[in-house]
Enzyme design. Structure first.
Site, PDB file in Angstrom:
ATOM      1  N   LYS A 169       0.910  -1.180  -0.162  1.00 18.63           N
ATOM      2  CA  LYS A 169       0.170  -0.193   0.372  1.00 18.63           C
ATOM      3  C   LYS A 169       1.122   1.524  -0.133  1.00 18.63           C
ATOM      4  O   LYS A 169       1.821   1.449   0.857  1.00 18.63           O
ATOM      5  CB  LYS A 169      -0.407  -0.122   1.233  1.00 18.63           C
ATOM      6  N   GLY A 222       6.616   4.762   8.931  1.00 15.92           N
ATOM      7  CA  GLY A 222       5.358   5.999   8.762  1.00 15.92           C
ATOM      8  C   GLY A 222       5.558   6.526  10.523  1.00 15.92           C
ATOM      9  O   GLY A 222       6.661   5.954  10.949  1.00 15.92           O
ATOM     10  N   SER A 223       4.556   7.322  10.454  1.00 20.25           N
ATOM     11  CA  SER A 223       5.006   7.820  12.171  1.00 20.25           C
ATOM     12  C   SER A 223       4.221   6.580  12.928  1.00 20.25           C
ATOM     13  O   SER A 223       3.675   5.878  13.180  1.00 20.25           O
ATOM     14  CB  SER A 223       3.668   8.976  11.946  1.00 20.25           C
ATOM     15  N   GLY A 227       1.509   4.542  13.396  1.00 23.25           N
ATOM     16  CA  GLY A 227       2.229   2.648  13.791  1.00 23.25           C
ATOM     17  C   GLY A 227       1.572   2.348  15.150  1.00 23.25           C
ATOM     18  O   GLY A 227       1.501   1.041  15.505  1.00 23.25           O
ATOM     19  N   GLU A 244       9.204   0.282  11.348  1.00 26.85           N
ATOM     20  CA  GLU A 244      10.103   1.540  11.508  1.00 26.85           C
ATOM     21  C   GLU A 244       9.888   3.089  11.466  1.00 26.85           C
ATOM     22  O   GLU A 244       8.635   3.733  10.677  1.00 26.85           O
ATOM     23  CB  GLU A 244      10.113   1.636   9.979  1.00 26.85           C
ATOM     24  N   CYS A 278      13.796   9.933   8.203  1.00 23.06           N
ATOM     25  CA  CYS A 278      13.498   9.914   9.573  1.00 23.06           C
ATOM     26  C   CYS A 278      14.294   9.679  10.291  1.00 23.06           C
ATOM     27  O   CYS A 278      14.784   9.850  11.862  1.00 23.06           O
ATOM     28  CB  CYS A 278      12.552   7.920   9.439  1.00 23.06           C
ATOM     29  N   GLU A 376       9.472  15.034  16.211  1.00 20.64           N
ATOM     30  CA  GLU A 376      10.417  15.772  14.825  1.00 20.64           C
ATOM     31  C   GLU A 376       9.819  16.466  13.646  1.00 20.64           C
ATOM     32  O   GLU A 376       8.288  17.070  13.340  1.00 20.64           O
ATOM     33  CB  GLU A 376       9.793  14.334  14.157  1.00 20.64           C
TER      34      GLU A 376
END
Ligand code: NAD
Length: 475
Positions: A169, A222-223, A227, A244, A278, A376
């Protein structure tokens, strides 16, 4: 979308626009997949995984297929680089590097496909005990928008090398290179349904896919917030997840470092992909005795950076979209209130481009408790902190909820090793940052930066079950 070897359009005429971040122009439209379409993809993947055809592929033949894909990527490198540049807004040179890394992932896991082995375990006379490594089944790969082709390639190649059926996806903002790889797979000898690509919004297609009972493993990049949502939904069906997630990675510069090399490394670590990385080195921890000299060097370097459209190959491209841009600007406003902007700090207009651009920025004088040190920012924004001794440096390095990467700059071998042993992060770089991408190096996070490792041999473990077989024989 590519489902069961066929190109599939929108069922309910629901299409999502994809924009070029450099110009704001519409590039394409993608399908917002329905539940029915996701159900279909999972059903097809289950059948393809169980098929005699796929089980009949020897490990080295899976490797050959992956090698074919590496060749496909190299042969189409110009086109793929341009697509990645248009879709993400990243400078052409960086897009080209991403395409090279994608090819390298396919080559690396092509070579690994027939070298993954179980053990024989001594138990007693008359008993043969062995472990065999079996594929998980159907693996779902949720891809973020910032490094689409690299991130997709690293997990997809490892999952196919180990014999799984893969559903990708892609991110709704940046699906174009996933689509191009889907074309490569569809033209290869890979059985239909072993690689499928679905598109759509995370909250619809993504969420439905990761909660699907037919999915046996999930790799999410992703974030942190998403997650956590993915992990919660995977818990319902006890489906393993590799996460991740984000980072707030420090570069620690000691007083004995080669300052010119360190300044170049610190700059590159935050401006790559406009800081939308990241593993961006978003915090600078510098010894107080060299702060002024070092920061002046950095300010000079930042001020010389060229901001522009990805296709013109500047140093820094645009921010992905309006929402991300406004988020970065709000951090800059906070920086002005809480501290001092040493360079940058403003949005910037690029002539002839309608995208969202921000000056490379250095912020000084904020507390390490500030959200500028903790969250972030995902823009070309570096925040500076000082330390007096090594223990303080290590304490600050570890003082966020993340733990992805640490850079250490020193000429003292004791300082380097001691600091590397004490920082809580999945990767540590001494006198460099990133080691050129590192396809072979395990990558992942401590703390909220994630669970599990991608890249290197380590990633293959995400995609296999271990079965122990004990055979009793008469003597
Ligand atoms: P995001 O979490 O918003 O989205 C990532 C992907 O998840 C997208 O494909 C999205 O459609 C999908 N998604 C969203 N909601 C979902 C849900 N409920 N269920 C399933 N899927 C869903 O992240 P992003 O903004 O695309 O990417 C930026 C983030 O990714 C940053 O935090 C960055 O640090 C992180 N990242 C981590 C790594 C790594 O390897 N550690 C690499 C790149 C990016």
């Amino acid at each position: 979308m590519l489902i069961n070897g066929e190109w599939v359009g929108a069922e309910e005429d629901e299409w999502l626009p994809v924009y070029n971040p450099s110009t704001g122009e519409k590039l394409a439209e993608i399908v917002n997949a329905t539940k029915k379409q996701i159900d279909n993809a999972v059903e097809v993947a289950c059948a393809a995984f169980e098929s005699k055809e796929w089980k009949g592929f020897k490990p080295h033949e899976r490797g050959q297929l992956l090698m074919e894909m590496a060749t496909y990527i190299r042969e189409h490198a110009d086109k793929l680089s341009e697509l990645e540049c248009l879709d993400v807004g990243k400078p052409m040179t960086q897009a080209r590097n991403d395409i090279e890394a994608a090819a390298r992932y396919f080559e690396f896991y092509a070579g690994a496909a027939d070298k993954l082995m179980g053990d024989s375990i001594p138990i007693e006379d008359g008993l043969l005990d062995v472990t065999v490594l079996e594929p998980m089944g159907v693996t779902a790969h949720i891809i973020p928008w910032n490094y689409p082709i690299q991130i997709m390639s690293r997990s997809v190649a490892a999952a196919i090398a180990t014999g799984n059926a893969v559903i990708v996806k892609s991110a709704e903002d940046t699906p174009l290179t996933a689509d191009a790889l889907a074309k490569g797979f569809s033209e290869s000898k890979l059985p239909k349904g072993i690689f499928q690509h679905v598109t759509g919004l995370g909250a619809n297609a993504g969420s439905y896919l990761v909660s699907h009972e037919g999915v046996d493993q999930i790799t999410f990049t992703g974030s942190v917030q998403t997650g956590i949502t993915v992990m919660k939904s995977a818990a319902e069906s006890v489906t393993p997840v590799t996460l991740e997630l984000g980072g707030k990675s420090p570069n620690i510069v000691f007083q004995d470092a080669d300052l010119e090399k360190a300044a170049e490394g610190v700059k590159n670590a935050i401006v790559q992909n406009a800081g939308q990385t990241c593993s961006a080195g978003s915090r600078l921890l510098v010894h107080s005795s060299i702060k002024e000299t070092f920061v002046n060097q950095l300010v000079e370097k930042f001020a010389a950076l060229k901001v522009g459209r990805g296709i013109d190959d500047p140093d820094i491209g645009p921010i992905l979209n309006k929402c991300q841009y406004e988020k970065v600007l709000s951090y800059l406003e906070l920086g002005k209130k809480e501290g001092k902007i040493l360079t940058g700090g403003e949005p910037i207009t690029v002539e002839g481009a309608g995208g969202y651009y921000i000056q490379p920025t250095i912020i000084d004088g904020v507390s390490h408790d500030s959200i500028l040190a903790q969250e972030e920012i995902f823009g070309p924004v570096l925040t500076v902190f000082t330390f007096e001794d090594i223990e303080e440096a290590i304490g600050l390095a570890n003082q966020t909820e993340y733990g992805l990467v640490t850079g250490i700059w020193t000429s003292n071998v004791n300082t380097a090793h001691y600091t590397a042993s004490r920082v809580k992060s999945g990767q540590v770089f001494v006198n460099n940052y990133g080691a050129g991408g590192g396809v072979q190096m395990p990558f992942g996070g401590y703390k909220k930066s994630g669970i599990g490792r991608e890249k290197g041999f380590e990633a293959l473990n995400n995609y296999v079950q271990i079965k122990n077989i004990a055979v009793k024989y008469d003597m």
